[in-house]
Design an enzyme around this catalytic site. Structure first.
Site, PDB file in Angstrom:
ATOM      1  N   ASP A   1     -26.823   2.231  11.419  1.00 57.18           N
ATOM      2  CA  ASP A   1     -27.574   3.529  12.261  1.00 57.18           C
ATOM      3  C   ASP A   1     -26.678   5.036  11.764  1.00 57.18           C
ATOM      4  O   ASP A   1     -25.899   4.775  11.945  1.00 57.18           O
ATOM      5  CB  ASP A   1     -26.938   3.897  13.756  1.00 57.18           C
ATOM      6  CG  ASP A   1     -27.867   5.009  14.658  1.00 57.18           C
ATOM      7  OD1 ASP A   1     -27.973   5.240  14.225  1.00 57.18           O
ATOM      8  OD2 ASP A   1     -28.488   4.194  15.311  1.00 57.18           O
TER       9      ASP A   1
ATOM     10  N   ASP B   1       8.259 -12.969 -11.545  1.00 57.77           N
ATOM     11  CA  ASP B   1       7.739 -13.297 -12.136  1.00 57.77           C
ATOM     12  C   ASP B   1       6.394 -12.866 -12.700  1.00 57.77           C
ATOM     13  O   ASP B   1       5.510 -12.807 -12.350  1.00 57.77           O
ATOM     14  CB  ASP B   1       7.520 -14.643 -12.052  1.00 57.77           C
ATOM     15  CG  ASP B   1       8.442 -15.712 -12.146  1.00 57.77           C
ATOM     16  OD1 ASP B   1       9.793 -15.796 -12.326  1.00 57.77           O
ATOM     17  OD2 ASP B   1       8.441 -16.701 -10.615  1.00 57.77           O
TER      18      ASP B   1
ATOM     19  N   SER C   1     -32.246   6.099  14.367  1.00 57.49           N
ATOM     20  CA  SER C   1     -32.417   5.952  15.647  1.00 57.49           C
ATOM     21  C   SER C   1     -33.576   5.626  16.824  1.00 57.49           C
ATOM     22  O   SER C   1     -34.569   5.182  16.584  1.00 57.49           O
ATOM     23  CB  SER C   1     -30.818   6.435  16.921  1.00 57.49           C
ATOM     24  OG  SER C   1     -30.608   4.969  17.445  1.00 57.49           O
TER      25      SER C   1
ATOM     26  N   ASP D   1       3.418 -16.141  -8.153  1.00 62.75           N
ATOM     27  CA  ASP D   1       3.780 -17.620  -6.915  1.00 62.75           C
ATOM     28  C   ASP D   1       3.269 -19.222  -7.467  1.00 62.75           C
ATOM     29  O   ASP D   1       2.200 -18.655  -7.776  1.00 62.75           O
ATOM     30  CB  ASP D   1       3.320 -16.633  -5.494  1.00 62.75           C
ATOM     31  CG  ASP D   1       4.556 -16.354  -5.331  1.00 62.75           C
ATOM     32  OD1 ASP D   1       5.930 -15.827  -5.765  1.00 62.75           O
ATOM     33  OD2 ASP D   1       3.466 -14.620  -5.028  1.00 62.75           O
TER      34      ASP D   1
ATOM     35  N   ASP E   1       1.950 -11.866  -5.594  1.00 64.05           N
ATOM     36  CA  ASP E   1       1.839 -10.724  -5.451  1.00 64.05           C
ATOM     37  C   ASP E   1       1.576  -9.533  -5.599  1.00 64.05           C
ATOM     38  O   ASP E   1       1.988  -9.501  -7.526  1.00 64.05           O
ATOM     39  CB  ASP E   1       3.365 -10.619  -4.905  1.00 64.05           C
ATOM     40  CG  ASP E   1       3.999 -11.880  -3.978  1.00 64.05           C
ATOM     41  OD1 ASP E   1       3.241 -12.135  -2.488  1.00 64.05           O
ATOM     42  OD2 ASP E   1       5.026 -11.970  -3.864  1.00 64.05           O
TER      43      ASP E   1
ATOM     44  N   ASP F   1       3.455 -10.354  -9.218  1.00 61.85           N
ATOM     45  CA  ASP F   1       4.181 -11.576  -9.578  1.00 61.85           C
ATOM     46  C   ASP F   1       3.525 -12.960  -9.075  1.00 61.85           C
ATOM     47  O   ASP F   1       3.099 -13.064  -7.878  1.00 61.85           O
ATOM     48  CB  ASP F   1       4.960 -11.455  -7.750  1.00 61.85           C
ATOM     49  CG  ASP F   1       6.896 -12.922  -7.999  1.00 61.85           C
ATOM     50  OD1 ASP F   1       6.833 -12.883  -9.171  1.00 61.85           O
ATOM     51  OD2 ASP F   1       6.945 -12.311  -6.686  1.00 61.85           O
TER      52      ASP F   1
ATOM     53  N   ASP G   1      10.314 -11.626  -4.620  1.00 58.87           N
ATOM     54  CA  ASP G   1      11.013 -12.755  -3.979  1.00 58.87           C
ATOM     55  C   ASP G   1      12.060 -12.353  -3.370  1.00 58.87           C
ATOM     56  O   ASP G   1      12.919 -11.727  -3.597  1.00 58.87           O
ATOM     57  CB  ASP G   1      11.278 -13.747  -5.570  1.00 58.87           C
ATOM     58  CG  ASP G   1       9.585 -13.893  -6.347  1.00 58.87           C
ATOM     59  OD1 ASP G   1       8.551 -13.990  -5.402  1.00 58.87           O
ATOM     60  OD2 ASP G   1       8.953 -14.233  -6.962  1.00 58.87           O
TER      61      ASP G   1
END
Length: 811
Positions: free
Chosen positions: A646, A44, A362, A96, A102, A94, A38
């Protein structure tokens, strides 16, 4: 055990084991020197603790605010299966309040490093410069109770599953819809009606299928009431459990919870899992019994055909008969058309009856699925099929976008959605292909093609695709998937399902919800999904390398130091640190790797676990080629859906199923229909096989040959014992310009027919062209047929060499 086509004894590697469960104790102690995430304050911090092989819940510590040296001292407990690769994920966040938390880093720790009965305190050095460190304590102990019965092939593990019937009885007798959920179960969330009577019937209780010893959590949500505590099977946790679900006696009704307003009852039943035969998937790396039976029957066609074309005096014995395969590449309508000509040429030489396998991707899958509608197509001349394809190749395609067809497309897509499928634009593309290549609705299914091989009368068709992942380039993550009329599977994991069950819902190897088999047009759309490209693929086409972008699209993974150094053990993974990219990196990665559209089918690997010794399994290691192979929590068994594209989005080749050692292919006719460089797919295959340790002949072409290719090249693999003989047919127009047939020169009036512009800027054969003129179609069929017929000598040389080698090996 059983005998293969050569009388050798084969043994299935799938086995049943009684395997102990252990109690894992994880104590998150502290972190040091955590950098400031931060702007105005310290971080935190909290730690997320996740062990997906033991619990679907992500547990987390409390949040320590505004501290770079947080101390938690919180303990978590997990019941783990000892034979499963258990990798613990410790993620530091962290907290928020306004924005998303975060994600600072994640530590991946392999529990196999721990010794039973010992306690160890680990210091993970997450950043040596900032001296960031995470301290965690571990202990591994025996746990009471009998061992668990598992089924494994050495790569995947199927564990014991139970069916829990749950019923809520409300005492107020007020009927309401209530919600129950069990993370990690097949069902996930169930809604039930509260009633006044306790009746266990097939319709009234909510049912949950779950791995008995994987700490399932049952949550009950009652509208208008406070959510009661979860009912879980954790041995211990920071919140004490109400009941251990794995301890519920089998077959007995019992009350799980009592409340003033309701009672919660449950009954658990063990699901049958005493042997691999009770699974609805096939775990094993050998060939399925149907293919082995086919090989025996096909020999009755191949051996006489080889005797005839090689003009042998004596019949070929089983061990003297080489396995010949026809391998094709993609190229839209160009490859569809050219394959008809190549097959007609092989038919005229008598070589088509010598082939055991025919593979495609294909556009060639369109040809193959057309041919195998006829149960005896290779026993006839191909003029009728070529004429039918000509009609559809030259017809006006605008009708495919008419209002009538659009209504039909919508109706079909809605039907698939009602069946429980996840529909995408690729399904619409399959329906458009159906209208381009057929008259009206085509009810043909892949399993219907069993009729064309039940007596060994035709080569076994194998269709290919690759499984990819979101947020990863095809170079970084791709897994080969093969489709036959018998089964669909991933050889890397040794797991296969019956073809008619592909697209159904599975859990831990059990069929949970049967979904009707797709019509083959939807598979054709997926096998040729032109719309699954991304920016990296386009860059790769123009620059021949994605390396420039890897710094932006690859995860930042580093091996980290740990203290103390634990004794090195077999099968363990290194401890690693994942550092998430920033917002710019995430945005750029998404822009580069996101695919325009992708085909998604229910994942029949869902619920399986990865075996502790999977990296020592020779079968897995042969196909181990992705950045996630050492991250077992993120491999395909953890996905809800397979994401199929494919094969040409990696290498334009369908050769990989032929390189399985179990198929013992001796000769491969490589029919190339690529646009641009004719040699590039072969060069890419050689490089890939060299990196993977797969036996493949050395392709040695001079610079002169690369500048001006011939019609056919023989690579006998003499310098690589055990490698197949390779006949390479590039799609070029060389002597066909002057010869209408081998040894027959064109007259002046016929010279125009030899002018086939394959790859020029004005060529009618562009990969994205969907309509040819009759002249363009006929010339391409004639050219591809001529290139086969004009190289009869090289084909016979390859077959003679293969027979001689088979005889020599037996001696």
């Amino acid at each position: 055990m059983w005998l293969n086509s050569e009388g050798e004894q084969w043994t299935s590697l799938t086995k049943i084991e009684s395997s102990l469960c252990y109690l894992l104790t994880v104590r998150v102690i502290r972190a040091r020197n955590i950098h400031q995430a931060d702007v105005l304050s310290q971080t935190d911090c909290y730690v997320s603790v996740w062990l997906p092989t033991a619990s679907n819940d992500k547990f987390q510590t409390k949040t320590i605010k505004n501290c770079k040296d947080p101390v938690w001292n919180e303990t978590f407990y997990f019941r783990i299966q000892s034979q499963v690769k258990n990798v613990l994920e410790l993620a530091l966040y962290d907290k928020d309040v306004i924005t998303q938390d975060d994600h600072l880093f994640t530590v991946y720790f392999d529990i196999a490093k721990l010794s039973l009965g010992e306690e160890v305190f680990m210091h993970f050095k997450c950043d040596s410069q900032r001296q960031e460190e995470l301290e965690v304590g571990f202990a591994l102990d025996n746990i009471s109770g009998p061992p668990e019965t598992i089924i494994t092939n050495g790569v995947l593990v199927s564990r014991k599953i139970c069916c829990l019937e749950v019923q809520v009885v409300e005492k107020k007798k007020k009927k309401e819809k209530k919600s129950l959920s069990m993370q990690g179960s097949y069902e996930g969330t169930q809604d039930i009606m509260l009633g006044s009577d306790l009746v266990f019937s097939s319709s009234s209780p909510a049912k949950f299928h779950y791995a008995r010893y994987k700490q399932p959590t049952l949550d009950v949500t009652l509208p208008g009431k406070k959510r009661p505590p979860s009912l879980c099977s954790r041995v211990y946790d920071t919140g004490s459990p109400n009941v251990e679900l794995h301890s519920i006696p089998s077959g007995e009704n019992m009350i799980l919870a009592e409340d003033k307003g309701f009672d919660l009852y449950a009954k658990a039943e063990d699901c049958l899992c005493s042997s691999p035969d009770h699974l609805d998937v096939r775990l094993g790396f050998d060939l399925c019994m149907q293919e082995q039976d086919f090989l025996c029957k096909r020999w009755n066609y191949v051996a006489p055909a080889l005797k005839k074309v090689l003009q042998l005096q004596q019949d070929l014995l089983n061990h003297e008969t080489p396995v010949v395969a026809i391998m094709t590449t993609g190229g839209g309508m160009r490859s569809l058309t050219a394959l008809y000509g190549s097959l007609r040429g092989l038919k005229k030489l008598g070589v088509l009856d010598c082939a055991t396998y025919l593979t495609g991707l294909s556009g060639t899958t369109w040809t193959m699925s057309n041919l195998y509608r006829d149960a005896d197509w290779s026993q006839k001349d191909l003029d009728k099929q070529i004429s039918e394809a000509r009609k559809h190749m030259t017809k006006c395609k605008i009708n495919s976008l008419s209002l009538e067809y659009v209504k039909y497309y919508k109706k079909q897509l809605c039907q698939r959605k009602r069946e429980g499928r996840r529909t995408t634009f690729i399904d619409l593309w399959g329906l458009v292909l159906e209208s381009l290549l057929h008259d009206g609705k085509d009810n043909h299914r892949l399993s219907d093609q069993q009729r064309a091989i039940d007596h060994g009368q035709n080569p076994l068709p194998i269709y290919t695709a690759v499984n990819v992942k979101n947020n990863y380039s095809t170079l970084d993550f791709k897994e080969w998937v093969e489709f036959t009329p018998y089964e669909v599977g991933l050889q890397k994991y040794g797991v296969f399902v019956r073809t008619e069950d592909f697209g159904s819902e599975f859990f831990m190897g059990r069929l949970m919800k049967k979904v009707p088999e797709s019509r083959i047009c939807f598979l054709e759309g997926m096998w040729s999904s032109l719309f699954s490209f991304n920016v990296l693929y386009i860059w790769n086409l123009s620059h021949s390398s994605e390396d420039f972008w890897h710094r932006w699209t690859r995860d930042q993974i580093d091996n980290i130091e740990e203290e103390p150094l634990l004794p090195l053990k077999p099968h363990e993974l290194q401890t690693r640190l994942f550092t998430p990219p920033g917002p710019l990196g995430n945005t750029l990665r998404s822009a580069l790797t996101d695919r325009l559209c992708i085909s998604q089918e229910h994942n029949f690997l869902k619920g399986f676990h990865i075996h502790n010794d999977y990296l020592d399994n020779t079968h897995f290691c042969r196909w181990k080629d992705t950045v996630l192979d050492t991250f077992p929590n993120q491999l395909t068994q953890s996905d809800e859906f397979l994401s199929l594209v494919d094969t040409g989005f990696f290498i334009n080749t369908s050769i990989m199923p032929l390189l399985k050692p179990e198929r013992k292919v001796d000769v491969i006719l490589h029919l190339n229909y690529s646009a641009g460089s004719q040699i590039q797919p072969l060069d890419q295959t050689c490089k890939y096989c060299s990196e993977q340790g797969i036996l493949f002949p050395r392709v040695d072409l001079s610079e002169e040959d690369r500048k001006k290719l011939k019609e056919c090249y023989l690579f006998d693999g003499a310098e690589t014992p055990g490698a197949p003989i390779l006949l390479f047919f590039p799609l070029i127009n060389d002597t066909f310009q002057k010869y209408k047939a081998p040894g027959q020169k064109r007259s002046e009036s016929e010279m125009e027919d030899g002018k086939v512009d394959l790859y020029g800027c004005c060529s009618p054969y562009s990969t994205y062209s969907i309509q040819y003129t009759e002249k363009a179609y006929d010339r391409l069929v004639q050219l591809s047929e001529y290139n086969i017929l004009n190289n009869e000598d090289l084909i016979m040389q390859a077959l003679r060499t293969a027979v001689a080698r088979k005889r020599q090996i037996k001696k």
